[in-house]
Design an enzyme around this catalytic site. Structure first.
Site, PDB file in Angstrom:
ATOM      1  N   HIS A 255       0.870  -0.959  -0.109  1.00  0.00           N
ATOM      2  CA  HIS A 255      -0.003  -0.006  -0.017  1.00  0.00           C
ATOM      3  C   HIS A 255       0.771   1.259  -0.132  1.00  0.00           C
ATOM      4  CE1 HIS A 255      -3.570  -2.303   2.193  1.00  0.00           C
ATOM      5  NE2 HIS A 255      -3.253  -2.731   1.068  1.00  0.00           N
TER       6      HIS A 255
ATOM      7  N   GLU B  61       1.016   3.768   1.819  1.00  0.00           N
ATOM      8  CA  GLU B  61       1.325   4.302   3.162  1.00  0.00           C
ATOM      9  C   GLU B  61       2.422   3.233   3.693  1.00  0.00           C
ATOM     10  OE1 GLU B  61      -2.825   5.259   2.695  1.00  0.00           O
ATOM     11  OE2 GLU B  61      -1.716   3.495   2.428  1.00  0.00           O
TER      12      GLU B  61
ATOM     13  N   CYS C  52      -5.825   2.144   5.816  1.00  0.00           N
ATOM     14  CA  CYS C  52      -6.301   0.686   6.229  1.00  0.00           C
ATOM     15  C   CYS C  52      -5.748   0.359   7.746  1.00  0.00           C
ATOM     16  CB  CYS C  52      -6.148  -0.110   5.411  1.00  0.00           C
ATOM     17  SG  CYS C  52      -4.601  -0.966   5.195  1.00  0.00           S
TER      18      CYS C  52
ATOM     19  N   CYS D 242      -1.956  -0.318   7.762  1.00  0.00           N
ATOM     20  CA  CYS D 242      -1.223   0.787   7.533  1.00  0.00           C
ATOM     21  C   CYS D 242      -1.124   1.553   8.808  1.00  0.00           C
ATOM     22  CB  CYS D 242      -1.452   1.612   6.148  1.00  0.00           C
ATOM     23  SG  CYS D 242      -1.449   0.697   4.748  1.00  0.00           S
TER      24      CYS D 242
END
Length: 159
Positions: free
Chosen positions: A98, A100, A128, A131
């Site tokens: 992801h 992040e 999320c 993260c």
């Protein structure tokens, strides 16, 4: 007469020596998660939250253009971007890549520390739980996300 034994290295000593050697070699640059030399980060003209979010959205646009999921993130310390990434889930075939997570990894590499105390994570959307937990483990102090630069507070391990 007994033969002398070669020096035996513990794994920790071997890796520590290798790490120091790598730091001392000239011309080495931090590497990105996908292997290439990490590019210098262009800093915004005005180091303010709106500019950091805009950079996260610029990375989001790059992710979409490259066929990945539409997310971007930056890590900021002392009003400077110290890590950044677009989503790399599709490009790297890695469900944990992801934006992040990749930005946190980039910041840790560039700063030479897993401790990102004093940093703030700016993301194109709310991180999320995975993260947010990574941000917490890294010591990131606050999260901000979205066009309105929403303050997401202190990252938590379990949202």
């Amino acid at each position: 007469m007994k033969a002398k034994h070669p020096i035996r290295w513990s794994r920790r000593a071997l890796f520590a020596t290798a790490g120091v050697s790598a730091l001392l070699l000239p011309g080495l640059r931090p590497r990105s998660a996908h292997g290439e030399a990490a590019a210098e980060i262009v800093q915004p003209d005005r180091p303010e939250p709106r500019a950091f979010i805009e950079r996260a959205f610029e990375l989001r646009r790059q992710a979409e253009a490259s066929g990945d999921q539409p997310y971007g993130a930056v890590v900021v310390k002392d009003d400077r971007i110290v890590g950044q990434s677009q989503s790399r889930v599709v490009l790297d075939r890695d469900p944990t890549a992801h934006a992040e997570m990749a930005a946190i990894r980039d910041a840790a590499r560039r700063l030479g520390s897993r401790d990102l105390s004093g940093c703030r994570l700016y993301s194109s959307s709310r991180p999320c739980p995975m993260c947010e937990a990574a941000a917490s483990w890294a010591g990131i102090e606050r999260l901000s996300f979205g066009r309105k630069v929403t303050d997401g507070g202190v990252p938590k391990l379990c949202g």
